[in-house]
Design a protein around this motif. Structure first.
Motif, PDB file in Angstrom:
ATOM      1  N   ASP A  51       0.808  -1.225   0.000  1.00 48.56           N
ATOM      2  CA  ASP A  51       0.000   0.000   0.000  1.00 48.56           C
ATOM      3  C   ASP A  51       0.839   1.272   0.000  1.00 48.56           C
ATOM      4  O   ASP A  51       0.468   2.268  -0.622  1.00 48.56           O
ATOM      5  CB  ASP A  51      -0.927   0.013   1.224  1.00 48.56           C
ATOM      6  CG  ASP A  51      -2.068  -0.983   1.119  1.00 48.56           C
ATOM      7  OD1 ASP A  51      -2.483  -1.284  -0.013  1.00 48.56           O
ATOM      8  OD2 ASP A  51      -2.540  -1.459   2.166  1.00 48.56           O
ATOM      9  N   TRP A 114      -5.300   6.687   6.028  1.00 45.40           N
ATOM     10  CA  TRP A 114      -4.516   5.754   5.238  1.00 45.40           C
ATOM     11  C   TRP A 114      -3.022   5.811   5.509  1.00 45.40           C
ATOM     12  O   TRP A 114      -2.281   4.900   5.138  1.00 45.40           O
ATOM     13  CB  TRP A 114      -4.735   6.015   3.742  1.00 45.40           C
ATOM     14  CG  TRP A 114      -4.507   7.447   3.314  1.00 45.40           C
ATOM     15  CD1 TRP A 114      -5.469   8.405   3.155  1.00 45.40           C
ATOM     16  CD2 TRP A 114      -3.253   8.090   3.026  1.00 45.40           C
ATOM     17  NE1 TRP A 114      -4.890   9.604   2.786  1.00 45.40           N
ATOM     18  CE2 TRP A 114      -3.534   9.433   2.691  1.00 45.40           C
ATOM     19  CE3 TRP A 114      -1.930   7.664   3.019  1.00 45.40           C
ATOM     20  CZ2 TRP A 114      -2.540  10.346   2.353  1.00 45.40           C
ATOM     21  CZ3 TRP A 114      -0.933   8.572   2.686  1.00 45.40           C
ATOM     22  CH2 TRP A 114      -1.239   9.891   2.354  1.00 45.40           C
ATOM     23  N   LYS A 142      -8.063   3.772   0.539  1.00 47.28           N
ATOM     24  CA  LYS A 142      -6.817   3.935  -0.231  1.00 47.28           C
ATOM     25  C   LYS A 142      -5.791   2.851   0.084  1.00 47.28           C
ATOM     26  O   LYS A 142      -4.758   2.771  -0.580  1.00 47.28           O
ATOM     27  CB  LYS A 142      -6.210   5.310   0.045  1.00 47.28           C
ATOM     28  CG  LYS A 142      -7.054   6.470  -0.462  1.00 47.28           C
ATOM     29  CD  LYS A 142      -6.427   7.804  -0.101  1.00 47.28           C
ATOM     30  CE  LYS A 142      -7.307   8.967  -0.562  1.00 47.28           C
ATOM     31  NZ  LYS A 142      -6.740  10.280  -0.172  1.00 47.28           N
ATOM     32  N   ASN A 287      -1.220   7.172  -3.581  1.00 47.28           N
ATOM     33  CA  ASN A 287      -1.921   6.952  -4.853  1.00 47.28           C
ATOM     34  C   ASN A 287      -1.686   8.132  -5.790  1.00 47.28           C
ATOM     35  O   ASN A 287      -1.031   9.123  -5.444  1.00 47.28           O
ATOM     36  CB  ASN A 287      -3.428   6.704  -4.633  1.00 47.28           C
ATOM     37  CG  ASN A 287      -4.127   7.885  -3.972  1.00 47.28           C
ATOM     38  OD1 ASN A 287      -3.640   9.011  -3.976  1.00 47.28           O
ATOM     39  ND2 ASN A 287      -5.297   7.628  -3.395  1.00 47.28           N
ATOM     40  N   GLU A 288      -2.226   8.025  -6.993  1.00 47.60           N
ATOM     41  CA  GLU A 288      -1.971   9.030  -8.030  1.00 47.60           C
ATOM     42  C   GLU A 288      -2.564  10.392  -7.667  1.00 47.60           C
ATOM     43  O   GLU A 288      -1.951  11.437  -7.931  1.00 47.60           O
ATOM     44  CB  GLU A 288      -2.559   8.551  -9.363  1.00 47.60           C
ATOM     45  CG  GLU A 288      -2.176   9.438 -10.537  1.00 47.60           C
ATOM     46  CD  GLU A 288      -2.650   8.872 -11.866  1.00 47.60           C
ATOM     47  OE1 GLU A 288      -3.117   9.666 -12.712  1.00 47.60           O
ATOM     48  OE2 GLU A 288      -2.560   7.641 -12.055  1.00 47.60           O
ATOM     49  N   LEU A 314       4.923   6.366  -8.295  1.00 48.94           N
ATOM     50  CA  LEU A 314       4.403   7.166  -7.190  1.00 48.94           C
ATOM     51  C   LEU A 314       5.546   7.649  -6.278  1.00 48.94           C
ATOM     52  O   LEU A 314       5.466   7.616  -5.050  1.00 48.94           O
ATOM     53  CB  LEU A 314       3.372   6.370  -6.376  1.00 48.94           C
ATOM     54  CG  LEU A 314       2.094   5.971  -7.131  1.00 48.94           C
ATOM     55  CD1 LEU A 314       1.206   5.110  -6.258  1.00 48.94           C
ATOM     56  CD2 LEU A 314       1.334   7.188  -7.626  1.00 48.94           C
TER      57      LEU A 314
END
Length: 457
Positions: A51, A114, A142, A287-288, A314
């Motif tokens: 993650d 997250w 997420k 994340n993006e 990322l």
């Protein structure tokens, strides 16, 4: 009846049985939780790597280990904390006795973020269970891999009428917040925190809000620059800067700026190598969307070190920048990424005024060997908590309540503070039938008035 209404109803019914109020029951369950975490340690580390790109060391140090330590501290002390506390009674109440009893609130709703999804989900849950509550919890969507292992551990440990984990994050939270809980514990952004509080106010539900803000680091002329740089780099780029108490910006005495920047560059390379994208110890952006948000902040100011990015991976390089102002976007919001602006000041009063002219931060870090400067900053600046000559580590102590103040949050937890957060202190006055002050009853005489004035001064 909706699924969530039915769940809440079943938890209230379970709470009413009184099982969760039994101290041994609470301790046993927390010990089972600890064993299940230890059993799945590798799975947790793998999930956090998938993650967030966290190394096994970082996952254990900042998520797994802190959680296990919290359980140990609470189970070791819980019997002492739950005992009724006898307090003094006023003289005019003699021979009565006064006590404070500790009782659970009922059903708590825990909403977790997250960035440290394992620790920030379980730490408040541990407090809720220790206090004797039932709980429903969710974590940001997420982090799907961590969500999966959290769900597994919760199911292995608890009856869902006692504790229920519901994946889904914000979408689940929105629906669940329509129900009436006995307590809401939220960790996340200031904006969402305001919405949580607004919703909770409709049912007068108490809340703890663990938010964030721009946490400053002050480097004084009396500081050890080498130690300051090493510990700033560690605290800032932990979890790739995605830490609510990360140093958000540095205020350094102007004549020390050049030396500090060189040391910061040195420690970035020492920790992560010449090319941090190849380091096994440097995490990734979650994340993006968050990558896009943070990378745009690189457009402000002058980059002194770093600045490279890789959207597919990322990755945002550990970055130091200067020539930023409080009117720039990077200084208007919490950065929550691996970018460290450097600002200067002339005297310690300037630094204090700078911090005090903005919303109260969640954390403050001061590097100095001057005790007068240390005391001045601690006394004159309001902030949630912090460190002198270090960063971030105050969060890891079960003896130190953790939480914000003002815009950075309300309420606190960790150790006994977690138990207290999810506990109601019930005051009980136990009077005697063998003796009474008759002057307290009508009709009141002048003598009675004189006596009551004497007693209540």
């Amino acid at each position: 009846m909706s699924e969530y209404k039915e769940l809440l109803k079943s938890q209230r019914e379970y709470f009413a049985t009184g099982h969760t109020k039994d101290i041994e029951f609470r301790i046993d369950l927390l010990n089972i939780l600890k064993k299940n975490i230890e059993k799945h340690e590798d799975d947790i580390s793998d999930a956090l790597y998938k993650d967030l790109g966290k190394s096994k060391f970082e996952s254990y140090a900042t998520e797994i280990g802190i959680t296990l330590s919290e359980i140990s501290h609470i189970t070791d002390n819980l019997k002492k904390w739950t005992r009724p506390k006898k307090v003094k009674s006023p003289l005019f109440q003699f021979p009565a006795k006064s006590y404070i009893y500790k009782e659970p609130l009922g059903v708590a709703f825990i909403i977790s973020p997250w960035n440290y999804p394992f620790q920030l989900t379980l730490a408040p849950l541990i407090g809720a269970i220790a206090a004797g509550n039932c709980a429903i919890l969710t974590v940001s969507q997420k982090v799907p891999n961590t969500t999966e292992i959290l769900d597994k551990i919760i199911k292995e440990t608890f009856n869902e009428n006692h504790v229920k984990f519901i994946p889904g994050g914000s979408s689940v939270s929105k629906e669940l917040l329509e129900e009436e809980f006995d307590y809401i514990f939220f960790t996340g952004s200031v904006g969402v925190g305001k919405k949580i509080m607004e919703t909770a106010a409709k049912t007068l539900t108490p809340v703890t809000l663990e938010l964030g803000g721009k946490s400053p680091t002050i480097v004084d002329k009396y500081a050890d620059i080498d130690i300051a740089a090493e510990r700033i780099v560690w605290g800032k780029f932990l979890n790739s800067g995605q830490t609510c108490i990360a140093p958000d910006y540095v205020l350094v005495q102007s004549e020390l700026k050049e030396k500090l920047v060189e040391k910061l560059k040195y420690y970035i390379e020492k920790f992560y190598g010449e090319n941090p994208i190849e380091s096994n110890d440097y995490p990734r952006i979650v994340n993006e969307d968050h990558f896009n948000k943070v990378s745009k902040l690189l457009l402000n100011g002058n980059i002194l070190h770093g600045g490279s990015t890789d959207k597919l991976d990322l990755y945002i390089e550990p970055t130091i920048m200067d020539s930023v102002t409080w009117d720039d976007e990077i200084m208007k919001q919490e950065i929550f990424g691996p970018i460290l602006p450097i600002l200067t000041y002339e005297g310690i009063e300037d630094a204090i005024n700078t911090v005090n002219s903005h919303p109260k931060p969640l954390a403050l870090y001061l590097f100095t060997d001057n005790e007068d400067v240390e005391e001045k900053v601690i006394k004159e600046v309001s902030y949630g908590g912090g460190c002198v000559n270090d960063t971030v580590l105050h969060l890891s102590s079960a003896e130190l309540p953790f939480g914000g103040v003002g815009n950075s949050g309300m309420g606190n937890y960790h150790g006994k503070a977690s138990f207290d957060t999810f506990t109601h202190e019930k005051s009980v006055f136990k009077n005697s039938k063998s003796f009474d002050f008759n002057f307290r009853y009508p009709p009141y005489s002048k003598t009675a008035l004189k006596l009551i004035k004497k007693f209540l001064k």
